[in-house]
Design a protein around this motif. Structure first.
Motif, PDB file in Angstrom:
ATOM      1  N   THR A 310       0.806  -1.219   0.000  1.00  0.00           N
ATOM      2  CA  THR A 310       0.000   0.000   0.000  1.00  0.00           C
ATOM      3  C   THR A 310       0.835   1.264   0.000  1.00  0.00           C
ATOM      4  O   THR A 310       0.323   2.345  -0.267  1.00  0.00           O
ATOM      5  N   SER A 311       2.148   1.121   0.312  1.00  0.00           N
ATOM      6  CA  SER A 311       3.026   2.292   0.352  1.00  0.00           C
ATOM      7  C   SER A 311       4.473   1.845   0.256  1.00  0.00           C
ATOM      8  O   SER A 311       4.840   0.831   0.850  1.00  0.00           O
ATOM      9  N   PRO A 312       5.319   2.580  -0.471  1.00  0.00           N
ATOM     10  CA  PRO A 312       6.754   2.315  -0.378  1.00  0.00           C
ATOM     11  C   PRO A 312       7.212   2.484   1.069  1.00  0.00           C
ATOM     12  O   PRO A 312       6.626   3.259   1.841  1.00  0.00           O
ATOM     13  N   ALA A 313       8.256   1.754   1.443  1.00  0.00           N
ATOM     14  CA  ALA A 313       8.687   1.772   2.842  1.00  0.00           C
ATOM     15  C   ALA A 313      10.169   1.469   2.954  1.00  0.00           C
ATOM     16  O   ALA A 313      10.793   0.902   2.050  1.00  0.00           O
ATOM     17  N   ALA A 314      10.719   1.865   4.085  1.00  0.00           N
ATOM     18  CA  ALA A 314      12.094   1.515   4.450  1.00  0.00           C
ATOM     19  C   ALA A 314      12.110   1.190   5.927  1.00  0.00           C
ATOM     20  O   ALA A 314      11.535   1.927   6.747  1.00  0.00           O
ATOM     21  N   MET A 315      12.748   0.086   6.267  1.00  0.00           N
ATOM     22  CA  MET A 315      12.831  -0.357   7.662  1.00  0.00           C
ATOM     23  C   MET A 315      14.273  -0.293   8.138  1.00  0.00           C
ATOM     24  O   MET A 315      15.186  -0.680   7.413  1.00  0.00           O
ATOM     25  N   VAL A 316      14.462   0.213   9.357  1.00  0.00           N
ATOM     26  CA  VAL A 316      15.787   0.286   9.974  1.00  0.00           C
ATOM     27  C   VAL A 316      15.766  -0.531  11.259  1.00  0.00           C
ATOM     28  O   VAL A 316      14.931  -0.289  12.142  1.00  0.00           O
ATOM     29  N   ASN A 317      16.667  -1.496  11.369  1.00  0.00           N
ATOM     30  CA  ASN A 317      16.813  -2.235  12.614  1.00  0.00           C
ATOM     31  C   ASN A 317      17.528  -1.391  13.657  1.00  0.00           C
ATOM     32  O   ASN A 317      18.513  -0.707  13.344  1.00  0.00           O
ATOM     33  N   LEU A 318      17.049  -1.431  14.880  1.00  0.00           N
ATOM     34  CA  LEU A 318      17.719  -0.783  16.003  1.00  0.00           C
ATOM     35  C   LEU A 318      18.495  -1.864  16.748  1.00  0.00           C
ATOM     36  O   LEU A 318      17.921  -2.693  17.447  1.00  0.00           O
ATOM     37  N   ILE A 319      19.813  -1.842  16.560  1.00  0.00           N
ATOM     38  CA  ILE A 319      20.683  -2.919  17.035  1.00  0.00           C
ATOM     39  C   ILE A 319      21.591  -2.390  18.137  1.00  0.00           C
ATOM     40  O   ILE A 319      22.250  -1.367  17.977  1.00  0.00           O
ATOM     41  N   GLY A 320      21.627  -3.097  19.251  1.00  0.00           N
ATOM     42  CA  GLY A 320      22.518  -2.726  20.348  1.00  0.00           C
ATOM     43  C   GLY A 320      22.273  -1.310  20.830  1.00  0.00           C
ATOM     44  O   GLY A 320      21.129  -0.890  21.050  1.00  0.00           O
ATOM     45  N   GLU A 321      23.354  -0.535  20.981  1.00  0.00           N
ATOM     46  CA  GLU A 321      23.259   0.810  21.536  1.00  0.00           C
ATOM     47  C   GLU A 321      22.526   1.780  20.623  1.00  0.00           C
ATOM     48  O   GLU A 321      22.105   2.855  21.081  1.00  0.00           O
ATOM     49  N   ASP A 322      22.368   1.448  19.339  1.00  0.00           N
ATOM     50  CA  ASP A 322      21.556   2.300  18.474  1.00  0.00           C
ATOM     51  C   ASP A 322      20.137   2.418  19.011  1.00  0.00           C
ATOM     52  O   ASP A 322      19.479   3.452  18.863  1.00  0.00           O
ATOM     53  N   PHE A 323      19.665   1.338  19.636  1.00  0.00           N
ATOM     54  CA  PHE A 323      18.329   1.365  20.236  1.00  0.00           C
ATOM     55  C   PHE A 323      18.267   2.396  21.358  1.00  0.00           C
ATOM     56  O   PHE A 323      17.307   3.180  21.453  1.00  0.00           O
ATOM     57  N   THR A 324      19.286   2.415  22.205  1.00  0.00           N
ATOM     58  CA  THR A 324      19.324   3.381  23.310  1.00  0.00           C
ATOM     59  C   THR A 324      19.335   4.801  22.778  1.00  0.00           C
ATOM     60  O   THR A 324      18.599   5.676  23.265  1.00  0.00           O
ATOM     61  N   LYS A 325      20.154   5.050  21.761  1.00  0.00           N
ATOM     62  CA  LYS A 325      20.231   6.397  21.182  1.00  0.00           C
ATOM     63  C   LYS A 325      18.897   6.806  20.562  1.00  0.00           C
ATOM     64  O   LYS A 325      18.460   7.953  20.710  1.00  0.00           O
ATOM     65  N   ALA A 326      18.262   5.869  19.875  1.00  0.00           N
ATOM     66  CA  ALA A 326      17.022   6.194  19.168  1.00  0.00           C
ATOM     67  C   ALA A 326      15.853   6.434  20.108  1.00  0.00           C
ATOM     68  O   ALA A 326      14.924   7.176  19.772  1.00  0.00           O
ATOM     69  N   THR A 327      15.873   5.817  21.283  1.00  0.00           N
ATOM     70  CA  THR A 327      14.708   5.889  22.169  1.00  0.00           C
ATOM     71  C   THR A 327      14.905   6.826  23.356  1.00  0.00           C
ATOM     72  O   THR A 327      14.027   6.900  24.220  1.00  0.00           O
ATOM     73  N   THR A 328      16.035   7.530  23.408  1.00  0.00           N
ATOM     74  CA  THR A 328      16.150   8.607  24.389  1.00  0.00           C
ATOM     75  C   THR A 328      15.291   9.773  23.909  1.00  0.00           C
ATOM     76  O   THR A 328      14.852   9.811  22.751  1.00  0.00           O
ATOM     77  N   ASP A 329      15.073  10.739  24.763  1.00  0.00           N
ATOM     78  CA  ASP A 329      14.150  11.832  24.455  1.00  0.00           C
ATOM     79  C   ASP A 329      14.514  12.550  23.159  1.00  0.00           C
ATOM     80  O   ASP A 329      13.675  12.722  22.276  1.00  0.00           O
ATOM     81  N   ALA A 330      15.792  12.923  23.011  1.00  0.00           N
ATOM     82  CA  ALA A 330      16.200  13.673  21.825  1.00  0.00           C
ATOM     83  C   ALA A 330      16.049  12.823  20.563  1.00  0.00           C
ATOM     84  O   ALA A 330      15.575  13.293  19.531  1.00  0.00           O
ATOM     85  N   GLY A 331      16.445  11.558  20.658  1.00  0.00           N
ATOM     86  CA  GLY A 331      16.381  10.693  19.492  1.00  0.00           C
ATOM     87  C   GLY A 331      14.964  10.433  19.035  1.00  0.00           C
ATOM     88  O   GLY A 331      14.634  10.573  17.851  1.00  0.00           O
ATOM     89  N   ILE A 332      14.099  10.058  19.958  1.00  0.00           N
ATOM     90  CA  ILE A 332      12.735   9.688  19.587  1.00  0.00           C
ATOM     91  C   ILE A 332      11.933  10.908  19.140  1.00  0.00           C
ATOM     92  O   ILE A 332      11.071  10.815  18.262  1.00  0.00           O
ATOM     93  N   GLN A 333      12.244  12.067  19.699  1.00  0.00           N
ATOM     94  CA  GLN A 333      11.566  13.289  19.282  1.00  0.00           C
ATOM     95  C   GLN A 333      11.889  13.624  17.838  1.00  0.00           C
ATOM     96  O   GLN A 333      11.050  14.142  17.102  1.00  0.00           O
TER      97      GLN A 333
END
Length: 383
Positions: A310-333
């Motif tokens: 239904t839509s073009p897409a791109a998926m990014v895996n959050l692996i190891g510490e990338d997950f921590t960076k992505a889900t902190t306040d600044a990252g997730i915002q």
């Protein structure tokens, strides 16, 4: 269950309690099917979603009795489980995919031999049954890869062989391992890594999702882009090869066929997964029916669903510490400001290097825009 289907209320068993089991459980419960999850790890995330959570070794006989007498059908979310146990389970309830398929796929050497016997194109390969016999035959040549025949995943159990010095060094490393069988195969200098999800019902009905393009880092999937940036002819050939592979297996369930596209247009099958796949997570947001709902349908003998993108897409895996960076306040915002961004957190207890902790899917009107958003997230995490 041949010719019949399981109605909502039937209990579905899953061997393995990782994120794939959790996403299957979510789809099953939404459709009215309670789920039993069996995993040796008490912190396995899928256990939290199970009506019957079972924590025990897969060789535990009382656990087998409890599991097998509590469910109406079963599947698995990981191929590194004892095929003998799956075969014993088949005497109690339908298991999809079948144990005979698991036996073929969970051993790289068995899998390559089977595919080659069915005229499915694979890289030239050679069996190694003792570490002191490790060699790269002239028919394979350098560079080559040495892989464990069993228990390897996400780049684990693999060694690059560029010359004889690599062979000697790898021989020394293998000598101290419990493994007794390896496979040496030619390294294919591919242009792109592709994969295709194939769903097959008990009645032979078959559905193929669009061809996707994957990028790995350190043997672990980093990004998936759909549709793949290939021409229609190549996409059709990739789909036909993936479908023929699963037809040869005569499998029932959800499968992922990983492919290498060479510079000259040739396609080779790399590996087959007998389950939903990391590269198919985009289906949760970008397709009419996700790979996990398809797994429920196949296990229950229900009609298969639509595989429309239904839509073009791109998926990014959050692996190891990338997950921590992505889900902190600044990252997730930052990345959730994108209108097409969706975050999935797997609920694993600890963050470790190389461990898949979650993923982000970006939807957009054009493939290039979704890919740009994925690349931007990766760059921010790296910086």
């Amino acid at each position: 269950m041949t010719g019949a289907s399981l109605e909502p209320g039937a209990v579905l068993g899953v061997l393995g309690g990782g994120q794939l089991g959790a996403m299957f459980a979510g789809a099953a419960r939404r459709m009215g099917y309670p789920v039993a999850i069996w995993d040796p790890d008490p912190d396995a995330p899928a256990l939290k979603l199970a009506e019957l959570p079972l924590v025990a070794s897969f060789t535990d006989k009382p656990a087998f009795e409890k599991f097998s007498t509590s469910i109406n059908a079963a599947t698995y979310e990981w191929e590194n489980i004892p095929a003998s146990m799956v075969q014993a389970l088949e005497h109690r309830v339908p298991v999809r995919p079948a144990a005979r398929i698991l036996r073929i796929i969970q051993n790289r050497l068995e899998q390559k031999n089977f595919l080659a016997s069915c005229n499915i194109p694979v890289a030239p390969f050679h069996a190694v049954t003792s570490s002191d016999q490790l060699a790269v035959p002239q028919s394979i040549g350098f560079p080559a890869l040495c892989k464990t025949a069993t228990l390897g995943y996400d780049g684990k159990g693999q060694w690059q062989l560029s010359d004889q010095e690599d062979v000697r060094r790898t021989q020394n490393e293998l000598a101290g391992q419990a493994q007794h069988t390896w496979i040496v195969e030619r390294f294919l200098p591919f242009e792109k890594e592709l994969s295709v999800l194939v769903v097959r019902g008990a009645n032979g009905d078959r559905r193929l999702y669009p061809v996707v393009e994957n990028v790995h880092e350190g043997g672990i999937l980093k990004t998936t882009r759909v549709p793949a940036a290939i021409d229609d002819k190549t996409a059709g050939q990739a789909a036909a090869l993936a479908g023929a592979t699963i037809d040869a297996l005569d499998g029932v369930g959800v499968f992922c066929v990983e492919l290498f596209l060479m510079n000259d247009g040739r396609l080779f099958v790399n590996e087959v997964a007998p389950r939903p796949h990391n590269s198919g997570h985009y289906t949760l947001d970008a397709c009419t029916v996700s790979q996990f709902e398809q797994q429920v349908r196949a296990v229950c003998g229900l009609p298969l669903g639509d595989v429309k993108l239904t839509s073009p897409a791109a998926m990014v895996n959050l692996i190891g510490e990338d997950f921590t960076k992505a889900t902190t306040d600044a990252g997730i915002q930052t990345f959730l400001r994108d209108a097409g961004a969706t975050l999935y957190v797997y609920g694993k207890k600890s963050v470790r290097p190389g461990r898949k902790m979650g993923h982000v899917t970006f939807l957009a009107d054009r493939r290039e825009i979704a890919a740009e958003r994925a690349t931007s997230l990766i760059s921010r995490l790296a910086g």
